[in-house]
Enzyme design. Sequence first.
Site, short mmCIF file in Angstrom:
data_model
loop_
_atom_site.label_atom_id
_atom_site.label_comp_id
_atom_site.label_asym_id
_atom_site.label_seq_id
_atom_site.Cartn_x
_atom_site.Cartn_y
_atom_site.Cartn_z
CB SER A 1 1.95 -8.54 -13.28
OG SER A 1 2.41 -9.78 -13.75
CG HIS B 1 8.96 -9.63 -22.81
ND1 HIS B 1 7.79 -9.10 -23.29
CD2 HIS B 1 8.61 -10.51 -21.84
CE1 HIS B 1 6.76 -9.62 -22.62
NE2 HIS B 1 7.24 -10.48 -21.74
CB CYS C 1 9.46 -8.59 -18.70
SG CYS C 1 10.72 -9.85 -18.94
#
Length: 672
Positions: free
Chosen positions: A326, A371, A384
């Site tokens: 990420s 989320h 996310c």
Amino acid sequence: MKQHFPLKDIQQEKRIYRGRIFFAVGLVIICLLVLASRYAYLQIFHYDEFSTASDKNRIRLQPLPPARGYIYDRNGVLLADNYPVFTATLSKADVENVDTVIEQLQPILELTQEDVDRFKSRIKTARKTERVAIKLNLTETNIAKFSEVKYKFPGVRIETQMTRYYPHGDLFAHVIGYVGRINDKELKSIDKDLYAGTNLIGKIGVEKSYEDLLHGTPGYESVEADAHSNILRHLGRKDPTRGNDLYLSLDYGLQVVASQQLAGRRGAIVAIDPRTGEILALVSSPSFNPNLFVTGINHKDYSSLRDNIDQPLYNRAVQGVYPPGSTIKPMEAMGGLHYGIVDWATAISDPGYFHLPGDSHKFRDWKKTGHGIVNMHKAIIMSCDTYFYILANQMGIDQMNQWMRQFGFGQKTGVDLPSESEGLYPNPEWKMRTRKSKWMKGETISVSIGQGAFTATPLQLAMATAITANHGSHVVPHVLRATHGAKPFTVRNAPDGKINFNGTDEDWVKMREAMIDVIQSGTGRGIRTPLYQIAGKTGTAQVKSIAQGKRYNEAALSERQLDHGLFVGFAPADKPEIAIAVIWENGRHGGSAAQLAKPVFDYWLLTRKKNPIRPANHQVNGGLMTAGIKPGELPSGNESASSTPATSAPTSAAASTPQATPTRPATNEVDE
């Protein structure tokens, strides 16, 4: 009876005698004429030619090898030194049978077969009068044994030569590299005149990248020698020109602190000044002692390093490729803005998964329950996955590839260190070329969160972070800051361009604010501090794939199957002075990697300005020669720091380089 003797013919005898005299005189005259003609041939008609040949038999040009340039850090801390060692040498002109001499010297000088092979390789291409090293770094025992039988080897000399020494051992090994003996391949490519009398050449790291600057130019001394190579007179000399001294952008104290964070771990830390591209620290763990290689590493030591499962010779910072996880989401989000696919207000409802139209397969978010309502700002803070699955599906792999390459992914950064890896930003052309199969849309989804076939080096991640900190301005990473010496060289520190972005500067500011909130309240909150603002992004990269519908069970995995932890960030957030990338192999999650980055930020922004770490005095702005210190008398790199924060570089951490399997991402309950 009376005998009668014939009377002598006086005239005839005179004629015979006179003939003999004439013959003898003629013979003498002929001999004199032959000698005179030969004399004229040698001394008149071919005087210059034979005079030169005669001088060559007694007058020799002995090469004077140049001293190698020193290497310092940005503050003048000595990182690579020169040290005198005793070396046994000979030339082909001095001995009748080289092989016999070497065979006789083997037990005296304790020559290994490697020593012999290396010498024979070098002597083949050496000039007749050039002295070639038989063995470097002779011990006192070697010298004592040779002294007892020196009279048997009139052509062999014990000389003093300079060799390399790295006072901080493994601390800078992957950056500075090391020198080693010139091998057969290098012999064919180097200028033999430039390396006359030289035995060492840069092998890896800065020593290799800047070999031309560090090496210098040899000089020559004209000497008169007898048949046994004993020097009778010194006729003149041209002094060698020593190599340039190099001042690197690395900071000794920051390198110590970064190394301490990785002690006992496998991974890498790269710190860059985003304003200039200067590399402030570059650590790969575990490391190795470069001094082992200088005069020739023995088979046992080399096998120990080569066969070590943790791969200490592998430069993870520059050569290691990892799924970035990420950490690339901020860059990818900027691509969504660039192509007008999303804006900061664009929101999605995240149920905890995403599936492609017409496909029942679920691409799960790391948070199983999802989320909720997520816009771009929250997607960065909470990392996310679902938001980026949707964005990638709309953007498509071709636009993603075009955009992300502007941040340096899938290509070399141009760093001034050898053997840099390109990493891989996969696309349909790559897959067809390498795997002979079509690109699947699911692969685009995997790439969107830094998984699948997407790999990057820690250096690439640091550079992409620096570009983000610079609002798109690109700089070339480099370790050379300045040089001092006879050879001119220009170091570029200015930005060399800006990425093509259709948004505004305010978009970069908003991304910075989102990355600040990652540290303040998101996945990086474990390193927040009131002393300065950090903008960052955590990441987790799968090592072992998880089947669809299965849960990530850390307890069922071996230590080397655990996820990699990654972190990128810059600080101070509003006026960045340092950008960092951290990879902790099998570190479980990005929050753990962020913990390794925090002391590095602290040292650079706080401690360095008040209480900088410095090595012992004799390792600053000078050499071992100046201090009168032998390498064996030096403390190790781990003992040389004079300040309390962070004491050492790792000496034997753990690490292999497992690669994440390029599969569809599965549920991972670990907070990134």
